[in-house]
Design a protein around this motif. Structure first.
Motif, PDB file in Angstrom:
ATOM      1  N   ASN A  71     -39.322   0.882 -56.528  1.00  0.00           N
ATOM      2  CA  ASN A  71     -38.613   0.846 -55.262  1.00  0.00           C
ATOM      3  C   ASN A  71     -38.049   2.225 -54.906  1.00  0.00           C
ATOM      4  OD1 ASN A  71     -37.457  -0.257 -52.934  1.00  0.00           O
ATOM      5  ND2 ASN A  71     -35.530  -0.640 -53.993  1.00  0.00           N
ATOM      6  N   SER A  72     -37.498   2.914 -55.892  1.00  0.00           N
ATOM      7  CA  SER A  72     -36.941   4.243 -55.600  1.00  0.00           C
ATOM      8  C   SER A  72     -38.046   5.235 -55.247  1.00  0.00           C
ATOM      9  CB  SER A  72     -36.117   4.756 -56.784  1.00  0.00           C
ATOM     10  OG  SER A  72     -36.929   4.940 -57.912  1.00  0.00           O
ATOM     11  N   ARG A  73     -39.201   5.119 -55.897  1.00  0.00           N
ATOM     12  CA  ARG A  73     -40.321   6.015 -55.565  1.00  0.00           C
ATOM     13  C   ARG A  73     -40.846   5.751 -54.148  1.00  0.00           C
ATOM     14  NH1 ARG A  73     -43.994   6.271 -61.051  1.00  0.00           N
ATOM     15  NH2 ARG A  73     -42.521   7.518 -62.259  1.00  0.00           N
ATOM     16  N   VAL A  74     -40.978   4.472 -53.802  1.00  0.00           N
ATOM     17  CA  VAL A  74     -41.457   4.118 -52.466  1.00  0.00           C
ATOM     18  C   VAL A  74     -40.452   4.580 -51.416  1.00  0.00           C
ATOM     19  CG1 VAL A  74     -41.977   2.192 -50.921  1.00  0.00           C
ATOM     20  CG2 VAL A  74     -42.909   2.221 -53.230  1.00  0.00           C
ATOM     21  N   SER A  75     -39.161   4.388 -51.685  1.00  0.00           N
ATOM     22  CA  SER A  75     -38.132   4.829 -50.743  1.00  0.00           C
ATOM     23  C   SER A  75     -38.174   6.338 -50.555  1.00  0.00           C
ATOM     24  CB  SER A  75     -36.745   4.412 -51.239  1.00  0.00           C
ATOM     25  OG  SER A  75     -36.633   3.016 -51.258  1.00  0.00           O
ATOM     26  N   ALA A  76     -38.397   7.062 -51.631  1.00  0.00           N
ATOM     27  CA  ALA A  76     -38.486   8.520 -51.530  1.00  0.00           C
ATOM     28  C   ALA A  76     -39.685   8.936 -50.677  1.00  0.00           C
ATOM     29  CB  ALA A  76     -38.575   9.141 -52.917  1.00  0.00           C
ATOM     30  N   GLN A  77     -40.828   8.270 -50.862  1.00  0.00           N
ATOM     31  CA  GLN A  77     -42.011   8.585 -50.067  1.00  0.00           C
ATOM     32  C   GLN A  77     -41.793   8.221 -48.599  1.00  0.00           C
ATOM     33  OE1 GLN A  77     -44.805  10.224 -51.154  1.00  0.00           O
ATOM     34  NE2 GLN A  77     -43.617  10.460 -53.040  1.00  0.00           N
ATOM     35  N   TYR A  78     -41.095   7.118 -48.365  1.00  0.00           N
ATOM     36  CA  TYR A  78     -40.798   6.697 -46.989  1.00  0.00           C
ATOM     37  C   TYR A  78     -39.862   7.703 -46.321  1.00  0.00           C
ATOM     38  CZ  TYR A  78     -39.026   3.959 -43.082  1.00  0.00           C
ATOM     39  OH  TYR A  78     -38.666   3.528 -41.833  1.00  0.00           O
ATOM     40  N   ASN A  79     -38.833   8.106 -47.036  1.00  0.00           N
ATOM     41  CA  ASN A  79     -37.894   9.074 -46.486  1.00  0.00           C
ATOM     42  C   ASN A  79     -38.524  10.433 -46.253  1.00  0.00           C
ATOM     43  OD1 ASN A  79     -35.855   7.168 -46.464  1.00  0.00           O
ATOM     44  ND2 ASN A  79     -35.107   7.734 -48.491  1.00  0.00           N
ATOM     45  N   ALA A  80     -39.537  10.767 -47.041  1.00  0.00           N
ATOM     46  CA  ALA A  80     -40.234  12.035 -46.864  1.00  0.00           C
ATOM     47  C   ALA A  80     -41.239  11.953 -45.702  1.00  0.00           C
ATOM     48  CB  ALA A  80     -40.965  12.417 -48.153  1.00  0.00           C
ATOM     49  N   GLY A  81     -41.452  10.778 -45.137  1.00  0.00           N
ATOM     50  CA  GLY A  81     -42.350  10.619 -44.005  1.00  0.00           C
ATOM     51  C   GLY A  81     -43.813  10.444 -44.392  1.00  0.00           C
TER      52      GLY A  81
END
Length: 85
Positions: A71-81
């Motif tokens: 979840n944290s990895r996906v959130s980081a990728q989402y936040n990075a666009g």
């Protein structure tokens, strides 16, 4: 004659690649299952339900940790666009 030979070689290489891929896939499926088969029988008695519960709770905790990490990895990728909803 030469084209026939090249065709046979190409088919042989393709067949070898498919067999290697299937072998790798089988190894990826079988290797994790080998660990599950030995662990509970050597650690818990036939009627030791608390041991089984403790073992299951440990696996649940491992899975929750893995899901949290994902979840944290996906959130980081989402936040990075890089991904969108």
């Amino acid at each position: 004659m030469m084209q026939s030979l090249l065709g046979r070689v190409r088919r042989g290489v393709r067949a070898a690649a498919v067999m290697a891929g299937l072998g790798m896939l089988a190894a990826m499926v079988i290797a994790p299952l080998a660990g599950f088969a030995a662990a509970p029988t050597s650690l818990c008695g036939a009627t030791d339900t608390q041991c089984v519960i403790t073992f299951g709770n440990a696996r649940i905790a491992e899975r929750q940790t893995a899901l949290s990490k994902l979840n944290s990895r996906v959130s980081a990728q989402y936040n990075a666009g890089r991904i969108s909803s």
